[in-house]
Design an enzyme around this catalytic site. Sequence first.
Site, mmCIF file in Angstrom:
data_model
loop_
_atom_site.group_PDB
_atom_site.id
_atom_site.type_symbol
_atom_site.label_atom_id
_atom_site.label_comp_id
_atom_site.label_asym_id
_atom_site.label_seq_id
_atom_site.Cartn_x
_atom_site.Cartn_y
_atom_site.Cartn_z
ATOM 1 C CB THR A 79 -0.913 0.012 1.186
ATOM 2 O OG1 THR A 79 -1.971 -1.023 0.946
ATOM 3 C CG2 THR A 79 -1.625 1.437 1.455
ATOM 4 C CB THR A 138 0.401 -3.523 6.757
ATOM 5 O OG1 THR A 138 -1.070 -3.494 5.941
ATOM 6 C CG2 THR A 138 1.057 -2.133 6.451
ATOM 7 C CG ASP A 139 -2.879 -7.077 3.469
ATOM 8 O OD1 ASP A 139 -3.301 -6.465 4.258
ATOM 9 O OD2 ASP A 139 -3.465 -7.310 2.313
HETATM 10 N N1 ASP Z 1 -3.110 -5.020 0.715
HETATM 11 C C1 ASP Z 1 -1.710 -4.484 0.949
HETATM 12 C C2 ASP Z 1 -0.638 -5.236 1.069
HETATM 13 O O1 ASP Z 1 -0.300 -5.972 1.816
HETATM 14 C C3 ASP Z 1 -2.049 -3.771 2.576
HETATM 15 C C4 ASP Z 1 -0.984 -3.096 2.722
HETATM 16 O O2 ASP Z 1 0.197 -2.645 2.179
HETATM 17 O O3 ASP Z 1 -1.192 -2.328 3.816
HETATM 18 O O4 ASP Z 1 0.171 -5.342 0.116
#
Ligand code: ASP
Length: 330
Positions: free
Chosen positions: A13, A100-101
Amino acid sequence: MTARVLLLTLGGTIASVPSDAGSGGGAVPSLTGADLVAAVPELSQVADLDVRSLLQKPSCDLTPDDLRQVAATIAQAAEPSQGPEFDGATCDGVVVVQGTDTIEESAYLLDLLADRPIAVVVTGAMRTPSSPGADGPANLLSAVRVAADPAARGLGVLVVLADEIHAAAHVAKSHSSAPHAFTSPGVGPIGRVVEGRVRIWAYPVRSDPPIPVPADAVWPSVPILRVAQGTAAAEVEALATIADGLVVEGVGGGHVPSPLVPMLAAIAATKPVVLASRTGAGGTLEATYGYPGSELDLLGRALISAGPRNALQARLWLAAHLAAGADLPS
Ligand code: ASP
């Protein structure tokens, strides 16, 4: 002397912008490491950066092999005289930027693969760069501050978001959208960045010695079976058929419905089965309950306790042992 920090970006993200390439015009990882650094001029006062855009992925697409490549790059940077961008000198720390996932998996796996003398920090962002209140720039700055600080060395891999510093052994993404999504259930963060200074108040105990996985080792398949009321033996059997090893995420301290016991015992006789707890904190019990399907019953049938590790960690821990051909604790 200015600290030297290697910055490796993998996507997520923090690097995502709305794009025609994305479904429904949604955000997709697009910005490079140089783009991210250019948005935070304060970074130049904190460290000399060597920026490398390694991947451009949402973090659900990151694989253990990707992380092994990242680990190899970190190992190279941690060697004296191996960092050409820093005139042949060792760097002081590494920041890995990703979605973050799956940060908790990356942090745990990087921690498991090697013990390093330099700081290693993983960060990301909950909001895209174009959102009001985007957190990427602040997270990047705090992550670099931590990686550049001598106090962060020797603590294992750290995760820094929302100015909090978490240990790889405990951190979890605990909310799907809140800006303050990261917690360390049961223990809390080990420190915080305050007014630009790094404050550490707890030193993590390294629960897992590093597992050196050979570069050419094939990463094994270790699915997680999350047990619930009414989970059937046939479901366990189907999953075990395609697995090199299995993590059973039992209810409570590591318990399963009693009809599963014969199936799990049969599987554990042929491949490693690790017993974890689905509660999210506290780990697997080992000496409390004795009914059929209890932890004492299952551990007595050759299942292996996950100990303090949650199921995601146990999956990586078992896979790394299998990939390295290392003995598992009985
Ligand atoms: N969907 C994103 C990922 O993990 C979420 C994020 O980066 O916060 O790539």
